[in-house]
Design a protein around this motif. Structure first.
Motif, PDB file in Angstrom:
ATOM      1  N   ALA A 312      60.461 -91.878  19.801  1.00 32.28           N
ATOM      2  CA  ALA A 312      60.505 -90.529  19.238  1.00 32.28           C
ATOM      3  C   ALA A 312      59.149 -90.150  18.660  1.00 32.28           C
ATOM      4  CB  ALA A 312      61.585 -90.450  18.160  1.00 32.28           C
ATOM      5  N   ALA A 313      58.502 -91.106  18.016  1.00 33.42           N
ATOM      6  CA  ALA A 313      57.185 -90.842  17.432  1.00 33.42           C
ATOM      7  C   ALA A 313      56.174 -90.496  18.519  1.00 33.42           C
ATOM      8  CB  ALA A 313      56.718 -92.056  16.633  1.00 33.42           C
ATOM      9  N   ARG A 314      56.186 -91.249  19.597  1.00 35.83           N
ATOM     10  CA  ARG A 314      55.262 -90.976  20.704  1.00 35.83           C
ATOM     11  C   ARG A 314      55.534 -89.599  21.319  1.00 35.83           C
ATOM     12  NH1 ARG A 314      52.425 -95.033  23.424  1.00 35.83           N
ATOM     13  NH2 ARG A 314      52.451 -97.077  22.403  1.00 35.83           N
ATOM     14  N   THR A 315      56.798 -89.278  21.512  1.00 33.70           N
ATOM     15  CA  THR A 315      57.137 -87.974  22.082  1.00 33.70           C
ATOM     16  C   THR A 315      56.649 -86.850  21.181  1.00 33.70           C
ATOM     17  OG1 THR A 315      59.088 -88.874  23.196  1.00 33.70           O
ATOM     18  CG2 THR A 315      59.036 -86.499  22.825  1.00 33.70           C
ATOM     19  N   GLY A 337      48.047 -87.826  15.143  1.00 36.42           N
ATOM     20  CA  GLY A 337      47.684 -89.146  15.652  1.00 36.42           C
ATOM     21  C   GLY A 337      48.805 -90.149  15.500  1.00 36.42           C
ATOM     22  N   TYR A 338      48.736 -91.191  16.291  1.00 34.38           N
ATOM     23  CA  TYR A 338      49.700 -92.289  16.281  1.00 34.38           C
ATOM     24  C   TYR A 338      48.962 -93.526  15.762  1.00 34.38           C
ATOM     25  CZ  TYR A 338      53.462 -95.328  18.094  1.00 34.38           C
ATOM     26  OH  TYR A 338      54.502 -96.223  18.222  1.00 34.38           O
ATOM     27  N   ILE A 359      53.773 -91.188  12.327  1.00 38.71           N
ATOM     28  CA  ILE A 359      52.797 -90.245  12.872  1.00 38.71           C
ATOM     29  C   ILE A 359      51.980 -89.676  11.720  1.00 38.71           C
ATOM     30  CG2 ILE A 359      52.514 -87.979  13.971  1.00 38.71           C
ATOM     31  CD1 ILE A 359      53.274 -90.190  15.905  1.00 38.71           C
ATOM     32  N   ARG A 360      50.665 -89.531  11.914  1.00 35.81           N
ATOM     33  CA  ARG A 360      49.796 -88.965  10.879  1.00 35.81           C
ATOM     34  C   ARG A 360      49.356 -87.562  11.276  1.00 35.81           C
ATOM     35  NH1 ARG A 360      43.925 -91.423   9.713  1.00 35.81           N
ATOM     36  NH2 ARG A 360      43.403 -89.891  11.333  1.00 35.81           N
TER      37      ARG A 360
END
Length: 383
Positions: A312-315, A337-338, A359-360
């Motif tokens: 989910a974070a990557r998406t 950014g990840y 996620i930042r």
């Protein structure tokens, strides 16, 4: 007359050109300077590595804004950190730093300095008792503080840590990159040194690379100044000039960054796809009250943990449109950014490893309505 921060940001080190009257001083894009006879330096300038008027202008305003005795400008934030460490460390020295500092700082000490006999120990800097137990008197050379921390936005008590560090005989260093001198004044709170990646909020436009060291002590200033000259990782004239230009609008930019970040943090804290928001401006943040005392604003940086985990974070990170997927922060444009695979990839497998669902966000100064719409549309794609 003592001027306010915003006035000093525009005028300190920026006297108009006496020859032409130009309001903006020229860029001294030169590597060397003609001498009036052997050893007859004009204004003390001899060679670009040792000194340059544009770099001096930047150093003057940096010292003014941080309330320091002297400032030194370098080619990058890590070059600035390395110069400071060269000035204070010897084989057998011990560095204590937070357990969620910027990955590049940890890498510098653990992989560059450790092979030369320097010991590194990490601790949760928000736990003063843990720091007191770790920063043992007679053993600790440097107590390295980063607040807010990168990327989990921990807030640490600079005054309390300065007291602990000094009791242990350590030099207390604060990385003030996330806050900027507009938001936070570590030297006034008892720190000995402030370091910056001037690439970030000070430059403010993602178009220059640089770093800075600001010190209170004259003896330490002489040591850092010698390293700057002797090793030579100095900022170039154009880079210095761009940073000066950015500093002129620092206050108004950070006000907008902070307002936008607060609105986004509040909105995301209520979103079902978000498990947690890391932002000191939220009353739910464990460091909120300390941040309110220690900081003028809460800044433009925040992180979020996605309830759906790493996928989910990557998406989310790859679905925004106004927020651009890139490393760095502090520019007028919003970035996402990840950390696990980007800014903090070098600390995977260590205590500093960033959770893979985090996620930042570096919140820019665009329309807050556009930014809110962007994060909501991106989260709509998260399953």
């Amino acid at each position: 007359m003592t001027h306010s921060f915003d006035t000093r940001a525009i005028h300190d080190g920026q006297a108009f050109d006496p020859t032409t009257g130009a309001v903006v001083p020229p860029i001294y894009q030169t590597s060397t300077f003609v001498q009036d006879g052997i050893g007859g330096f004009r204004g003390g300038y001899e060679y670009g590595r040792s000194a340059n008027p544009t770099r001096d202008s930047l150093q003057t305003v940096l010292a003014s804004l941080e309330g320091g005795a002297a400032a030194f400008s370098f080619a990058s934030g890590l070059a600035a950190e390395d110069a400071l460490l060269r000035a204070v460390l010897t084989p057998g020295s011990r560095v204590v730093m937070g357990n969620d500092v910027y990955g590049g700082t940890h890498r510098l000490v653990s992989r560059v300095w450790a092979p030369w006999g320097v010991t590194l120990e990490t601790v949760d800097m928000s736990d003063l008792d843990a720091v007191r137990a770790t920063a043992r008197p007679g053993e600790t050379t440097v107590l390295w503080v980063e607040t807010p921390s990168n990327p989990l936005m921990k807030i640490t008590d600079i005054a309390g840590l300065a007291e602990i560090g000094h009791a242990a005989g350590a030099i207390v260093v604060v990385d003030n990159t996330f806050a900027s001198p507009y938001v936070q004044q570590p030297l006034a709170l008892g720190a000995d040194v402030v370091v910056h990646s001037t690439t970030k909020y000070l430059g403010g436009h993602s178009d220059t690379l640089g770093g800075a060291v600001v010190v209170n002590d004259q003896a330490l200033a002489e040591k850092v100044g010698f390293i700057q000259f002797g090793v030579g990782a100095v900022s170039a004239p154009m880079e210095a000039w761009l940073t000066i230009r950015g500093i002129k609008t620092l206050g108004v930019r950070v006000d907008r960054h902070s307002e936008n970040a607060q609105a986004i943090a509040e909105a995301l804290s209520e979103h079902p796809a978000i498990d947690r928001v890391f932002y000191p401006g939220l009353a739910s943040h464990p460091g909120h009250e300390l941040a309110a005392r220690q900081m003028k604003r809460f800044g433009g940086m925040l992180s979020v943990a996605l309830a759906g985990g790493p996928s989910a974070a990557r998406t989310f990170a790859e679905s925004t449109e106004v927020f651009q997927l890139a490393e760095s922060l502090g520019g007028v444009e919003s970035l996402i950014g990840y950390p696990s695979e980007m800014t903090h990839a070098s600390v995977k497998g260590t205590e500093l490893e960033v959770p893979e669902n985090v996620i930042r966000l570096s919140v820019g100064i665009e329309s807050v309505d556009d930014l809110l719409a962007d994060v909501h549309q991106a989260l709509s794609r998260v399953s």
